[in-house]
Design a protein around this motif. Structure first.
Motif, PDB file in Angstrom:
ATOM      1  N   TRP A  58      16.495  43.265  30.904  1.00  0.00           N
ATOM      2  CA  TRP A  58      15.594  43.402  29.885  1.00  0.00           C
ATOM      3  C   TRP A  58      14.773  44.815  30.293  1.00  0.00           C
ATOM      4  CZ3 TRP A  58      16.305  41.080  25.746  1.00  0.00           C
ATOM      5  CH2 TRP A  58      16.712  40.052  25.632  1.00  0.00           C
ATOM      6  N   LEU A  59      14.998  45.197  31.357  1.00  0.00           N
ATOM      7  CA  LEU A  59      14.356  46.705  31.622  1.00  0.00           C
ATOM      8  C   LEU A  59      15.149  47.711  30.898  1.00  0.00           C
ATOM      9  CD1 LEU A  59      12.459  48.126  33.544  1.00  0.00           C
ATOM     10  CD2 LEU A  59      14.162  48.398  35.117  1.00  0.00           C
ATOM     11  N   SER A 113       9.146  31.920  44.173  1.00  0.00           N
ATOM     12  CA  SER A 113       9.311  33.221  43.432  1.00  0.00           C
ATOM     13  C   SER A 113      10.386  33.102  42.143  1.00  0.00           C
ATOM     14  CB  SER A 113       9.476  34.144  44.477  1.00  0.00           C
ATOM     15  OG  SER A 113      11.035  33.959  45.011  1.00  0.00           O
ATOM     16  N   HIS A 114      10.105  33.919  41.209  1.00  0.00           N
ATOM     17  CA  HIS A 114      11.149  33.721  39.990  1.00  0.00           C
ATOM     18  C   HIS A 114      11.354  35.323  39.807  1.00  0.00           C
ATOM     19  CE1 HIS A 114      12.409  33.988  36.101  1.00  0.00           C
ATOM     20  NE2 HIS A 114      11.895  32.721  35.803  1.00  0.00           N
ATOM     21  N   LYS A 115      12.784  35.496  39.926  1.00  0.00           N
ATOM     22  CA  LYS A 115      13.462  36.828  39.667  1.00  0.00           C
ATOM     23  C   LYS A 115      13.545  37.042  38.292  1.00  0.00           C
ATOM     24  CE  LYS A 115      15.884  37.511  44.014  1.00  0.00           C
ATOM     25  NZ  LYS A 115      17.191  37.859  44.486  1.00  0.00           N
ATOM     26  N   THR A 116      13.310  37.953  37.977  1.00  0.00           N
ATOM     27  CA  THR A 116      13.384  38.594  36.502  1.00  0.00           C
ATOM     28  C   THR A 116      14.684  39.455  36.284  1.00  0.00           C
ATOM     29  OG1 THR A 116      12.275  40.485  36.644  1.00  0.00           O
ATOM     30  CG2 THR A 116      10.848  38.602  35.903  1.00  0.00           C
ATOM     31  N   SER A 117      15.465  39.402  35.457  1.00  0.00           N
ATOM     32  CA  SER A 117      16.651  40.004  35.197  1.00  0.00           C
ATOM     33  C   SER A 117      16.266  41.615  34.966  1.00  0.00           C
ATOM     34  CB  SER A 117      17.372  39.582  34.145  1.00  0.00           C
ATOM     35  OG  SER A 117      18.455  40.275  33.828  1.00  0.00           O
ATOM     36  N   LYS A 118      16.990  42.418  35.523  1.00  0.00           N
ATOM     37  CA  LYS A 118      16.869  43.773  35.235  1.00  0.00           C
ATOM     38  C   LYS A 118      17.305  44.372  33.787  1.00  0.00           C
ATOM     39  CE  LYS A 118      16.363  45.231  40.122  1.00  0.00           C
ATOM     40  NZ  LYS A 118      17.030  45.882  40.870  1.00  0.00           N
TER      41      LYS A 118
END
Length: 170
Positions: free
Chosen positions: A9-10, A2-7
């Motif tokens: 960029w949200l 699983s790859h966590k995306t940074s918040k």
């Protein structure tokens, strides 16, 4: 895997769009008009940062007589004791173009106009002349007026200036 995306960029992407829209709103009058035509939010958020002068000129429409020949019917026939009727002066741009002696030296701009910024004879960028700024008349050709503002030149339409009023006043 699983790859966590940074918040980050949200929020960063929408924030960068708001900053970009604000920059366009503050610096570019046509973008400001487009935004103001669709929403008042741009003016509420960024209006206090806009420092150009805007002068709104409203010219009332002339009243049209119902019958243009009615006033002529009430006038007595011309004779030895009557005064000639003064004919209104008509503006003719082509005649004015051929007679530089009758050109006004300056005209006022009726809309904000972009001119090249010139320093020591070299173009170093551009500047926006505000509504009401006076520019020197340099030429008239093909229905357009060559004007100079702070060293930079542009060709404008007659409607973008007060040339007609100044030429008629001379």
């Amino acid at each position: 895997m699983s790859h966590k995306t940074s918040k980050f960029w949200l929020f960063a992407f929408p924030a960068s769009l708001v900053i970009l829209a604000g920059a366009y709103y503050i610096k570019i009058p046509s973008a400001r008009k487009l935004i103001d035509d669709h929403t008042s939010l741009g003016h509420q958020l960024f209006g206090r940062f806009v420092h150009d002068t805007v002068i709104v000129e409203k010219v009332p429409a002339p009243e049209k007589p119902e019958d243009p020949y009615a006033s002529l019917a009430n006038q007595p026939n011309s004779g030895p004791g009557t005064k000639p009727v003064a004919t209104p002066k008509v503006f003719n741009l082509q005649e004015l173009a051929h007679d530089p002696a009758h050109w006004p030296r300056k005209v006022a701009l009726k809309k904000a106009t972009t001119f090249p910024a010139v320093v020591s004879g070299k173009v170093v960028g551009s500047l926006i002349a505000p509504v009401g700024a006076e520019a020197n008349v340099k030429g008239i050709k093909d229905g357009k007026i060559a004007v100079e503002y702070q060293g930079g030149g542009a060709w404008l339409t007659v409607e973008d200036t007060d040339l007609v009023a100044r030429a008629m006043a001379q």
